[in-house]
Scaffold this motif. Structure first.
Motif, short mmCIF file in Angstrom:
data_model
loop_
_atom_site.label_atom_id
_atom_site.label_comp_id
_atom_site.label_asym_id
_atom_site.label_seq_id
_atom_site.Cartn_x
_atom_site.Cartn_y
_atom_site.Cartn_z
N LEU A 11 0.75 -1.53 0.32
CA LEU A 11 0.09 -0.31 -0.27
C LEU A 11 0.86 1.71 0.42
CD1 LEU A 11 -3.03 -1.22 2.81
CD2 LEU A 11 -3.00 -0.78 0.26
N THR A 12 0.24 2.47 -0.45
CA THR A 12 1.19 3.66 -0.74
C THR A 12 1.72 3.88 0.73
OG1 THR A 12 0.19 4.74 -2.36
CG2 THR A 12 1.35 5.66 -1.32
N VAL A 13 0.37 4.17 1.90
CA VAL A 13 0.68 4.51 2.94
C VAL A 13 1.73 3.27 3.90
CG1 VAL A 13 -1.25 3.33 3.52
CG2 VAL A 13 -0.40 5.27 4.71
N VAL A 14 1.51 2.55 3.58
CA VAL A 14 2.80 1.50 4.35
C VAL A 14 3.75 1.84 3.74
CG1 VAL A 14 3.12 -0.96 4.65
CG2 VAL A 14 1.05 -0.37 4.46
N ALA A 15 4.19 1.69 2.25
CA ALA A 15 5.78 2.29 1.54
C ALA A 15 5.92 4.15 2.22
CB ALA A 15 5.21 2.23 0.13
N VAL A 16 4.90 4.69 2.55
CA VAL A 16 5.63 5.91 3.09
C VAL A 16 6.11 6.16 4.28
CG1 VAL A 16 4.52 7.90 4.08
CG2 VAL A 16 3.68 6.83 1.45
N ALA A 17 5.45 4.83 5.34
CA ALA A 17 5.69 4.87 7.00
C ALA A 17 7.08 4.11 6.87
CB ALA A 17 4.80 3.99 7.53
N GLU A 18 7.40 2.96 6.39
CA GLU A 18 8.80 2.22 5.97
C GLU A 18 9.58 3.32 5.66
OE1 GLU A 18 6.40 -2.21 4.72
OE2 GLU A 18 7.60 -0.79 3.52
N GLY A 19 9.34 4.51 4.68
CA GLY A 19 10.31 4.34 3.91
C GLY A 19 11.26 5.86 4.93
N ARG A 20 9.93 7.00 5.67
CA ARG A 20 10.42 7.68 6.65
C ARG A 20 10.90 6.74 7.74
NH1 ARG A 20 4.99 8.47 9.81
NH2 ARG A 20 6.11 5.77 10.70
N ASP A 21 10.80 5.40 8.30
CA ASP A 21 11.27 5.34 9.99
C ASP A 21 12.66 4.57 8.98
OD1 ASP A 21 8.58 5.31 10.33
OD2 ASP A 21 8.24 3.49 10.94
N ALA A 22 12.53 4.12 7.72
CA ALA A 22 14.14 4.19 7.41
C ALA A 22 15.11 5.61 7.63
CB ALA A 22 14.12 3.56 5.99
N ALA A 23 14.22 6.18 6.80
CA ALA A 23 15.42 7.63 6.94
C ALA A 23 15.61 8.09 8.28
CB ALA A 23 14.08 8.60 6.42
N GLU A 24 14.95 8.38 9.03
CA GLU A 24 15.18 7.88 10.77
C GLU A 24 16.30 7.48 11.48
OE1 GLU A 24 14.29 10.64 12.33
OE2 GLU A 24 12.43 11.74 11.73
N ASP A 25 15.85 6.31 11.04
CA ASP A 25 17.69 4.74 11.32
C ASP A 25 19.02 5.68 10.59
OD1 ASP A 25 17.20 2.72 12.59
OD2 ASP A 25 18.46 1.38 11.39
N ILE A 26 18.53 5.68 9.57
CA ILE A 26 19.77 6.63 8.60
C ILE A 26 20.26 7.44 9.13
CG2 ILE A 26 20.42 7.14 6.18
CD1 ILE A 26 18.58 5.12 5.44
N HIS A 27 19.62 8.06 9.58
CA HIS A 27 19.82 9.63 10.18
C HIS A 27 20.39 9.76 11.29
CE1 HIS A 27 20.17 13.39 11.77
NE2 HIS A 27 19.81 13.58 12.68
#
Length: 440
Positions: free
Chosen positions: A420-436
């Protein structure tokens, strides 16, 4: 599979005026008065079940209250803090099985607060302004490569830019957006919204998009790791599952995802050829989108054939009802066995199935359906995994998108979870926080 421009397929079955009417916005936008009335139905629950049901954890009672008090742009800020693609998600998310299904009003009255349309009202109001709602953080000197400009990649890139990192998005196609741009029904995202939303998102700065860059072809993981401090894979599922059955190489048989993409990119929808008798194979959202749009283009008879029962379909009940409303025949417990024709498809042969002892079994009862076009929506698969650990045909991740290779994260449809689009957004956002956090 052959070119869609084959005998039996006709462009311009309907005139431009009727096509425009057919492909109008599925859920028209609220005006301010309608939004205020809809917002007033909210109970503003303290432990709101709608928030728990939202994959991006948007504070729904807060943004609805902000709308009810005449602050739609503040409501949009609440949404964007959790979901930077809140405008698209408001249009395409299956809210009827997520936040709205969990709404207390739904349980009490069978009519939930229309959270999706309220979210669209707020985000559209904010996007109509000049300027971007977030400032880019102080430059960190770190660089991240993001593969794929679909929802996961865009959400990851935006959050990383907010943190002050430099981001390069590598995109195989000539336009960004992934599923949002190429894979959704045209009536769900009208007026070129996907492209406008991406332009708006990139307004934060610090994000560069490189086109014509295909993962595993002219870019590879080792090279990207050398060039960047971290890599995020949002590559989606670009290979279509094969259906190796007699006759499926005949003219008139094609992948539904290609049909949908062609329709989405067409400046003139009357130029898209469609059959008179269309059969769509599959039971997910893509199958529904292909079937409904075939009808909207002027196909006289559209049949959606799915091998299991209706309750097992990937498409939501709302989507199934939408198809039926548009005259699509939903045929369940039917699996394809062959396509028949002389050079071009004329019939598709199917066999009834039944569930027995937890497995799907063929009954031996076969029948044929007239078809001059067959669209296959039987799922997609990962193109290549670059040597990463996989699970059930997708990239395996732990926590917020960490892959088996240090310094490489992944999210979206290429990883396990709901597509789902909304799930993909959540996963991209959370990965970015972890990358940071990892780079800090």
């Amino acid at each position: 599979m052959t070119s869609p421009h084959t005998p039996g397929l006709v462009a311009g079955r309907l005139d431009a005026e009727e096509i425009a009417l057919n492909f109008a916005d599925l859920h028209p936008a609220y005006d301010p008065h309608e939004a205020a009335v809809a917002a007033d139905r909210c109970y503003f629950c303290h432990d709101a079940p709608c928030v728990t049901a939202c994959p991006t954890d948007i504070d729904i009672p807060l943004f609805v209250r902000q709308i009810s008090t005449g602050q739609p742009e503040a409501a949009a800020q609440t949404i964007f803090e959790q979901n930077i693609l809140g405008g698209m998600c408001a249009r395409v998310c299956p809210t009827e099985t997520l936040c709205e299904e969990a709404c207390v009003r739904e349980a009490a009255e069978g009519k939930p607060v229309e959270i999706g349309r309220l979210q669209r009202f707020a985000t559209d109001s904010a996007m109509a302004r000049q300027g971007h709602p977030f400032l880019r953080g102080e430059t960190t000197g770190k660089s991240i490569g993001v593969i794929g400009s679909g929802p996961a990649g865009l959400a990851c890139a935006h959050r990383l830019a907010m943190k002050g990192h430099a981001v390069t998005i590598y995109e195989a196609r000539e336009r960004p957006g992934g599923l949002n741009e190429f894979g959704l029904a045209a009536y769900k995202t009208t007026e070129d919204f996907a492209a406008r939303e991406i332009d708006w998102l990139l307004g934060i700065g610090g994000i560069t998009v490189a086109y014509g860059k295909t993962f595993g072809d002219n870019i590879d993981l080792p090279a990207l790791q050398q060039e960047h401090d971290a890599v995020f894979l949002g590559v989606g599922l670009s290979d279509v599952n094969a259906l190796d059955l007699p006759g499926f190489d005949l003219s008139g048989v094609r992948n539904a995802v290609d049909f949908i993409a062609e329709l989405r990119q067409a400046d003139d929808k009357t130029s898209i050829p469609v059959g008179r008798d269309v059969v769509v194979i599959g039971g997910g959202m893509t199958a529904i989108d292909a079937a409904v749009q075939s009808r909207l283009l002027g196909a006289a008879n559209v049949t959606l054939a799915y091998r299991r029962g209706r309750d097992a379909m990937g498409a939501s009940g709302f989507e199934q009802d939408l198809a039926a409303k548009h005259g699509v025949r939903l045929m369940t417990n039917a699996t394809p066995v062959a396509v028949h024709g002389h050079g071009a498809v004329q019939e598709i042969e199917l066999e009834h199935t039944q569930a027995a002892n937890g497995t799907l079994q063929a009954t031996g009862e076969r029948f044929r359906v007239p078809a001059d076009q067959v669209l296959l929506a039987i799922g997609q698969t990962l193109t290549q995994d670059a040597g990463l650990t996989t699970e059930r045909g997708k990239i395996a991740v732990t926590g917020p998108g960490r892959t088996s290779l240090a310094g490489v994260w992944a999210g979206g449809d290429c990883t396990l979870g709901e597509d789902l689009t909304v799930v993909a957004v959540a996963e991209g956002r959370d990965a970015a926080e972890d990358i940071h956090a990892a780079l800090s």
